[in-house]
Design a protein around this motif. Sequence first.
Motif, mmCIF file in Angstrom:
data_model
loop_
_atom_site.group_PDB
_atom_site.id
_atom_site.type_symbol
_atom_site.label_atom_id
_atom_site.label_comp_id
_atom_site.label_asym_id
_atom_site.label_seq_id
_atom_site.Cartn_x
_atom_site.Cartn_y
_atom_site.Cartn_z
ATOM 1 N N UNK A 1 0.838 -1.201 0.000
ATOM 2 C CA UNK A 1 0.000 0.000 0.000
ATOM 3 C C UNK A 1 0.875 1.254 0.000
ATOM 4 N N UNK A 2 1.894 1.265 0.825
ATOM 5 C CA UNK A 2 2.809 2.409 0.894
ATOM 6 C C UNK A 2 3.515 2.592 -0.449
ATOM 7 N N UNK A 3 3.997 1.519 -1.021
ATOM 8 C CA UNK A 3 4.696 1.598 -2.309
ATOM 9 C C UNK A 3 3.775 2.132 -3.399
ATOM 10 N N UNK A 4 2.538 1.694 -3.388
ATOM 11 C CA UNK A 4 1.570 2.181 -4.376
ATOM 12 C C UNK A 4 1.314 3.676 -4.190
ATOM 13 N N UNK A 5 1.133 4.094 -2.952
ATOM 14 C CA UNK A 5 0.891 5.517 -2.678
ATOM 15 C C UNK A 5 2.080 6.370 -3.110
ATOM 16 N N UNK A 6 3.282 5.907 -2.837
ATOM 17 C CA UNK A 6 4.485 6.643 -3.243
ATOM 18 C C UNK A 6 4.568 6.720 -4.766
ATOM 19 N N UNK A 7 4.252 5.635 -5.434
ATOM 20 C CA UNK A 7 4.265 5.636 -6.899
ATOM 21 C C UNK A 7 3.269 6.617 -7.482
ATOM 22 N N UNK A 8 2.082 6.663 -6.910
ATOM 23 C CA UNK A 8 1.058 7.597 -7.384
ATOM 24 C C UNK A 8 1.516 9.037 -7.170
ATOM 25 N N UNK A 9 1.994 9.322 -5.971
ATOM 26 C CA UNK A 9 2.422 10.688 -5.656
ATOM 27 C C UNK A 9 3.603 11.112 -6.523
ATOM 28 N N UNK A 10 4.539 10.219 -6.766
ATOM 29 C CA UNK A 10 5.692 10.587 -7.581
ATOM 30 C C UNK A 10 5.305 10.818 -9.039
ATOM 31 N N UNK A 11 4.227 10.194 -9.493
ATOM 32 C CA UNK A 11 3.797 10.396 -10.874
ATOM 33 C C UNK A 11 3.063 11.729 -11.066
ATOM 34 N N UNK A 12 2.558 12.297 -9.996
ATOM 35 C CA UNK A 12 1.810 13.555 -10.120
ATOM 36 C C UNK A 12 2.690 14.714 -10.586
ATOM 37 N N UNK A 13 3.828 14.972 -9.946
ATOM 38 C CA UNK A 13 4.661 16.068 -10.463
ATOM 39 C C UNK A 13 5.264 15.754 -11.837
ATOM 40 N N UNK A 14 5.514 14.488 -12.109
ATOM 41 C CA UNK A 14 6.022 14.122 -13.436
ATOM 42 C C UNK A 14 4.982 14.496 -14.489
ATOM 43 N N UNK A 15 3.737 14.230 -14.200
ATOM 44 C CA UNK A 15 2.662 14.602 -15.122
ATOM 45 C C UNK A 15 2.583 16.100 -15.345
ATOM 46 N N UNK A 16 2.770 16.864 -14.278
ATOM 47 C CA UNK A 16 2.768 18.323 -14.419
ATOM 48 C C UNK A 16 3.944 18.802 -15.274
ATOM 49 N N UNK A 17 5.109 18.239 -15.030
ATOM 50 C CA UNK A 17 6.289 18.630 -15.809
ATOM 51 C C UNK A 17 6.082 18.291 -17.285
ATOM 52 N N UNK A 18 5.582 17.112 -17.550
ATOM 53 C CA UNK A 18 5.337 16.707 -18.931
ATOM 54 C C UNK A 18 4.271 17.608 -19.560
ATOM 55 N N UNK A 19 3.200 17.837 -18.833
ATOM 56 C CA UNK A 19 2.129 18.673 -19.361
ATOM 57 C C UNK A 19 2.564 20.102 -19.629
ATOM 58 N N UNK A 20 3.328 20.654 -18.703
ATOM 59 C CA UNK A 20 3.776 22.045 -18.848
ATOM 60 C C UNK A 20 4.904 22.199 -19.858
ATOM 61 N N UNK A 21 5.937 21.370 -19.704
ATOM 62 C CA UNK A 21 7.160 21.613 -20.455
ATOM 63 C C UNK A 21 7.327 20.846 -21.741
ATOM 64 N N UNK A 22 6.758 19.665 -21.820
ATOM 65 C CA UNK A 22 6.995 18.829 -22.999
ATOM 66 C C UNK A 22 5.809 18.887 -23.957
ATOM 67 N N UNK A 23 4.625 18.603 -23.435
ATOM 68 C CA UNK A 23 3.430 18.616 -24.268
ATOM 69 C C UNK A 23 2.983 20.050 -24.544
ATOM 70 N N UNK A 24 3.162 20.909 -23.557
ATOM 71 C CA UNK A 24 2.787 22.314 -23.728
ATOM 72 C C UNK A 24 1.299 22.571 -23.570
ATOM 73 N N UNK A 25 0.691 21.944 -22.571
ATOM 74 C CA UNK A 25 -0.726 22.203 -22.292
ATOM 75 C C UNK A 25 -0.843 23.677 -21.891
ATOM 76 N N UNK A 26 -1.568 24.476 -22.665
ATOM 77 C CA UNK A 26 -1.599 25.917 -22.426
ATOM 78 C C UNK A 26 -2.006 26.324 -21.010
#
Length: 66
Positions: free
Chosen positions: A12-37
């Motif tokens: 459960x802890x490992x899953x929660x950490x994985x989810x949380x770590x993917x959240x900022x990665x998604x923001x970085x990808x959305x902002x900087x790579x994909x360019x979601x306005x």
Amino acid sequence: MDALASRSADDEVALRVGIVSSMPVGLVVGRGIVGVPTLGEAERERLITLVGPAVQSVLVPGPRAF
């Protein structure tokens, strides 16, 4: 039985950490790579204000809805 419960808790802890770590990665990808306005135009502090509670809700176990 305790070992099984401990393993389940560790999973459960490992899953929660994985989810949380993917959240900022998604923001970085959305902002900087994909360019979601809307993400690119948003101030960093606004994003932190919006995402913070979501991160907290994943990290802090609460009552299960299922």
